[in-house]
Motif scaffolding. Sequence first.
Motif, short mmCIF file in Angstrom:
data_model
loop_
_atom_site.label_atom_id
_atom_site.label_comp_id
_atom_site.label_asym_id
_atom_site.label_seq_id
_atom_site.Cartn_x
_atom_site.Cartn_y
_atom_site.Cartn_z
N ARG A 75 0.81 -1.21 0.00
CA ARG A 75 0.00 0.00 0.00
C ARG A 75 0.85 1.27 0.00
NH1 ARG A 75 -4.84 1.48 -1.57
NH2 ARG A 75 -5.62 3.20 -0.37
N CYS A 76 1.78 1.39 0.96
CA CYS A 76 2.53 2.64 1.11
C CYS A 76 3.99 2.52 0.72
CB CYS A 76 2.42 3.15 2.55
SG CYS A 76 3.30 2.15 3.76
N GLY A 77 4.49 1.31 0.53
CA GLY A 77 5.87 1.13 0.12
C GLY A 77 6.87 1.07 1.27
N ALA A 78 6.39 1.03 2.50
CA ALA A 78 7.29 0.91 3.65
C ALA A 78 8.02 -0.42 3.59
CB ALA A 78 6.51 1.01 4.95
N THR A 79 9.26 -0.45 4.03
CA THR A 79 10.04 -1.69 4.01
C THR A 79 10.28 -2.18 5.43
OG1 THR A 79 12.11 -0.46 3.95
CG2 THR A 79 11.19 -1.15 1.85
N ALA A 80 10.31 -3.49 5.57
CA ALA A 80 10.58 -4.11 6.86
C ALA A 80 12.03 -4.53 6.89
CB ALA A 80 9.68 -5.32 7.07
N GLU A 81 12.62 -4.50 8.05
CA GLU A 81 14.00 -4.93 8.20
C GLU A 81 14.06 -6.45 8.19
OE1 GLU A 81 15.73 -3.18 11.64
OE2 GLU A 81 15.04 -1.18 11.12
N GLY A 82 15.08 -6.98 7.55
CA GLY A 82 15.28 -8.42 7.52
C GLY A 82 14.52 -9.09 6.40
N ASP A 83 14.62 -10.42 6.37
CA ASP A 83 14.01 -11.22 5.30
C ASP A 83 12.57 -11.60 5.61
OD1 ASP A 83 16.68 -11.13 4.81
OD2 ASP A 83 16.96 -13.28 4.62
N ALA A 84 12.23 -11.73 6.89
CA ALA A 84 10.92 -12.23 7.28
C ALA A 84 9.91 -11.10 7.41
CB ALA A 84 11.03 -12.97 8.60
N VAL A 85 8.65 -11.46 7.22
CA VAL A 85 7.56 -10.51 7.41
C VAL A 85 7.37 -10.31 8.91
CG1 VAL A 85 5.11 -10.10 6.99
CG2 VAL A 85 6.45 -11.36 5.31
N PRO A 86 7.35 -9.06 9.38
CA PRO A 86 7.13 -8.83 10.81
C PRO A 86 5.78 -9.37 11.27
CG PRO A 86 7.92 -6.84 9.74
CD PRO A 86 7.60 -7.83 8.65
N VAL A 87 5.70 -9.74 12.52
CA VAL A 87 4.49 -10.32 13.09
C VAL A 87 3.33 -9.32 13.02
CG1 VAL A 87 3.47 -11.28 15.20
CG2 VAL A 87 5.83 -11.77 14.62
N THR A 88 3.62 -8.05 13.11
CA THR A 88 2.57 -7.03 13.13
C THR A 88 2.05 -6.68 11.74
OG1 THR A 88 4.26 -5.30 13.11
CG2 THR A 88 3.40 -6.00 15.26
N TRP A 89 2.66 -7.19 10.69
CA TRP A 89 2.22 -6.92 9.32
C TRP A 89 1.14 -7.91 8.92
CZ3 TRP A 89 5.71 -4.72 5.06
CH2 TRP A 89 6.45 -3.65 5.55
N LEU A 90 0.33 -7.51 7.96
CA LEU A 90 -0.75 -8.34 7.45
C LEU A 90 -0.35 -8.94 6.10
CD1 LEU A 90 -3.95 -8.89 7.75
CD2 LEU A 90 -4.10 -7.11 6.02
N SER A 91 -0.66 -10.20 5.90
CA SER A 91 -0.42 -10.85 4.60
C SER A 91 -1.76 -11.19 3.98
CB SER A 91 0.40 -12.12 4.78
OG SER A 91 1.68 -11.81 5.24
N SER A 92 -1.88 -10.97 2.69
CA SER A 92 -3.13 -11.21 1.99
C SER A 92 -2.82 -11.83 0.63
CB SER A 92 -3.87 -9.88 1.81
OG SER A 92 -5.00 -10.03 1.00
N VAL A 93 -3.71 -12.69 0.16
CA VAL A 93 -3.56 -13.25 -1.18
C VAL A 93 -4.70 -12.70 -2.03
CG1 VAL A 93 -3.55 -15.34 -2.57
CG2 VAL A 93 -2.49 -15.35 -0.31
N GLU A 94 -4.35 -11.93 -3.05
CA GLU A 94 -5.33 -11.33 -3.94
C GLU A 94 -4.94 -11.65 -5.38
OE1 GLU A 94 -5.68 -7.17 -3.13
OE2 GLU A 94 -5.91 -7.49 -0.98
#
Length: 79
Positions: free
Chosen positions: A32-51
């Motif tokens: 949505r906004c282009g923010a990047t997370a540190e590291g290889d893994a998706v942070p626990v607080t992020w949402l994953s969706s399949v569209e």
Amino acid sequence: MDEETEPPEQTEQTEQTEQAEQPATGSVVCARCGATAEGDAVPVTWLSSVEDGRRLHFCESCARLHIRAIESRLDSLWW
């Protein structure tokens, strides 16, 4: 009436698609906004969706801002 259902088998195509969607730099980017997370893994607080067969990740801020649309199962194009 309790029927046990087996989880669907993951196909080779699905596995290849998930691997190909990770950015080349190894970081995860908010769809949505282009923010990047540190590291290889998706942070626990992020949402994953399949569209439309693609896995999208949304940062905590975007997920909180659009929680009603997410819970209503609207595609991210609608928010």
